[in-house]
Design an enzyme around this catalytic site. Structure first.
Site, short mmCIF file in Angstrom:
data_model
loop_
_atom_site.label_atom_id
_atom_site.label_comp_id
_atom_site.label_asym_id
_atom_site.label_seq_id
_atom_site.Cartn_x
_atom_site.Cartn_y
_atom_site.Cartn_z
N LYS A 96 0.95 -1.20 0.03
CA LYS A 96 -0.02 -0.15 -0.06
C LYS A 96 0.71 1.20 0.14
O LYS A 96 1.80 1.25 0.56
CB LYS A 96 -0.95 -0.30 1.35
CG LYS A 96 -1.85 0.89 1.34
CD LYS A 96 -2.80 0.66 2.65
CE LYS A 96 -3.67 1.80 2.95
NZ LYS A 96 -4.69 1.73 3.91
N SER A 173 -9.42 1.43 3.57
CA SER A 173 -8.52 2.33 2.56
C SER A 173 -7.52 1.42 1.93
O SER A 173 -6.95 2.24 0.94
CB SER A 173 -7.84 3.23 3.65
OG SER A 173 -6.84 2.92 4.36
N SER A 197 -9.19 -1.19 7.43
CA SER A 197 -8.73 -0.66 6.32
C SER A 197 -8.13 -1.68 5.57
O SER A 197 -7.91 -1.86 4.17
CB SER A 197 -7.88 0.56 6.39
OG SER A 197 -8.41 1.52 6.50
#
Length: 501
Positions: A96, A173, A197
């Site tokens: 990420k 996220s 997330s």
């Protein structure tokens, strides 16, 4: 926008089809490279070609093509020379884009950090690289990780799409990591989890998401970060592992945590708490899937204990926003300093935010809306929540708590606001962010581990996740239960577009 990818069509070694190669688990990939059934270069080339085919998903902010091929060549050279190989040699992963990889961009999905290159690498990612994993790209995300849709408005990022339904959200996220794994680019990778997330996008894209123990951030913290992850809240933030199977996740976890991988548990007689508060207000289609999952687990011998956790949501609501919207004032400057960003401030970040929903949330950080209640949250409410969970595990005598990861499956992308409202079963509009984190947030605030596993597909073909949360420090036991549950619940078919290679 993710850059266009051009890679050589290297076909050295092995006769496996692209479909076969991209369907390999992490263990199968490592074994194939180690046993010389495929060269690392051919494997990485195949992976990069798949990323190119799925470019419209916007799963990546940056593809590290040259670095990945160079790393693959080093693996092949080591194999040719007979050198000893590290345990993950040649395995492609994604990280990420809020997880630092030194001297390469870590944007956090936000314009102020678009060209920022940190001088440090996050410990979790460093351990995987040292073990031989090859990072092929930095994954797209909800801007600054302040959301659960991954609908990013930054020009270089843009909204992430769900591989199972293009116009649906992938969750967030860590939506880019989840989309890359779900679309068969890589078998596993890293996201982060503050209030859900890693687990929410895993549930919405048909993969596995793991949030490790955090506790109070001391010795009970399973994954370090050393201020090398763009933060929200040091009390809630942790790196998390995502994979197409629980085994993929246990492989990454074993390297990061430095512990042996667990085997599958025997579910016969294992007691799971099923508190009604975490089974209420469900989308009807999702409810059918998770109730069937419950039946399969009971048929396998698991014992479901219908004991509630009174006042759980009320107490959690006193904690989550004050932590997430006050602690950035401390944590973001600490991150900027540790990463060597001497010319970027938290005010620069605030001014540059591109996504309307993140702008709105971050205003509370700028105004310090929750500063006045923060001390009470840390000294009174959060300790009470931790005791509530500890007491529940003892009182109900359960190994884990079982519940739907989210109350609804993926919903359409909101291209105007990024994260507006949703409706469940035709009911009144509800805040998208608050709705999706309603079941994952309490465990996050208590610092306990959680694992989301695919439970099945709705009648519209949308993935549904089911989660187990365990006591603080029970990570290996939780993963062992997950391995057993996965055998009972089965694996989801890949997204149709990415099954026909």
């Amino acid at each position: 926008m993710a850059p266009a990818v051009h890679v050589e069509n290297d076909r050295r070694g092995g006769g496996d089809s692209t479909r076969t190669i991209l369907g390999w688990s992490a263990d199968e990939t490592v074994a194939a490279i180690r046993e010389k059934r495929i060269s690392a270069r051919r494997y990485i080339t195949t992976v990069l070609e798949q990323a190119k085919r799925g470019a419209s998903l916007n799963a990546f902010v940056t593809l590290l093509r040259d670095q990945a091929l160079e790393a693959a060549d080093k693996v092949d050279a080591a194999i040719a020379s007979g050198a000893a190989l590290p345990p993950l040699a040649g395995l492609a992963i994604v990280a990420k884009d809020n997880i630092n990889l030194a001297h390469l961009p870590t944007t956090g999905g936000t314009p102020a950090l678009q060209y920022a290159r940190p001088n440090n690498t996050a410990p979790s990612l460093r351990k995987l690289i040292t073990a031989g994993a090859i990072v092929i790209g930095k994954a797209n995300m909800h801007e600054l990780a302040f959301g659960v849709t991954s609908t990013n408005f930054a020009s270089f990022a843009q909204p992430v799409h769900n591989p199972y339904a293009f116009n649906m959200i992938p969750g967030g996220s860590s939506g880019g990591t989840a989309a890359a794994i779900s679309s068969r680019v890589v078998p596993c990778g890293l996201g982060t989890d503050t209030g859900g997330s890693a687990r929410i996008p895993a549930a919405l894209t048909g993969i596995v998401g793991f949030r490790p123990s955090l506790g109070d951030g001391g010795p009970e913290r399973r994954y370090e970060d050393d201020h090398a992850v763009v933060p929200i809240s040091h009390t809630r933030d942790t790196v998390g592992a995502l994979g197409r199977s629980v085994a993929d996740v246990t492989l990454l976890d074993s390297i990061i945590a430095g512990q042996a991988r667990p085997g599958a548990a025997n579910l016969a007689g294992v007691r799971f708490g099923v508190p009604p508060v975490l089974w209420s207000g469900l989308d009807k289609d999702l409810e059918q899937v998770v109730l069937k999952a419950r039946q399969l687990l009971e048929k396998a011998g698991a014992v479901l204990v219908d004991t509630d956790i009174p006042n759980l949501i009320t107490l959690d609501n006193k904690i989550s926003l004050p932590l997430a919207l006050h602690e950035p004032r401390m944590d973001i400057p600490a991150y900027l300093s540790a990463s060597g960003y001497t010319n970027i401030t938290i005010d620069d970040i605030a001014r540059g935010i591109a996504s309307p929903d993140v702008q709105q949330l971050f205003q509370s950080v700028t105004d310090d809306t929750y500063g006045g209640v923060y001390k009470e949250v840390i000294t009174v409410h959060r300790p009470a929540l931790k005791r509530m969970y500890a007491d529940y595990f003892l009182r109900a005598n359960v190994s884990a708590i079982l519940f739907p990861t989210t109350p609804l499956p993926a919903t359409p992308i909101d291209y105007v606001h990024g994260s507006g409202n949703v409706s469940i079963n035709g009911g009144p509009p509800q805040n998208t962010f608050g709705t999706y984190i309603s079941f994952t947030s309490p465990g996050s605030d208590a610092g306990i581990p959680g694992l989301s596993i695919p439970a099945g597909l709705t009648r519209d073909g949308l993935p549904v996740g089911i989660e187990i949360d365990g006591p603080l420090g029970s990570d290996r036991r939780l993963l062992a239960l997950g391995l057993a549950m996965e055998k009972i619940l089965g694996r989801l078919p890949p997204p149709k577009k990415f099954a026909r290679l």
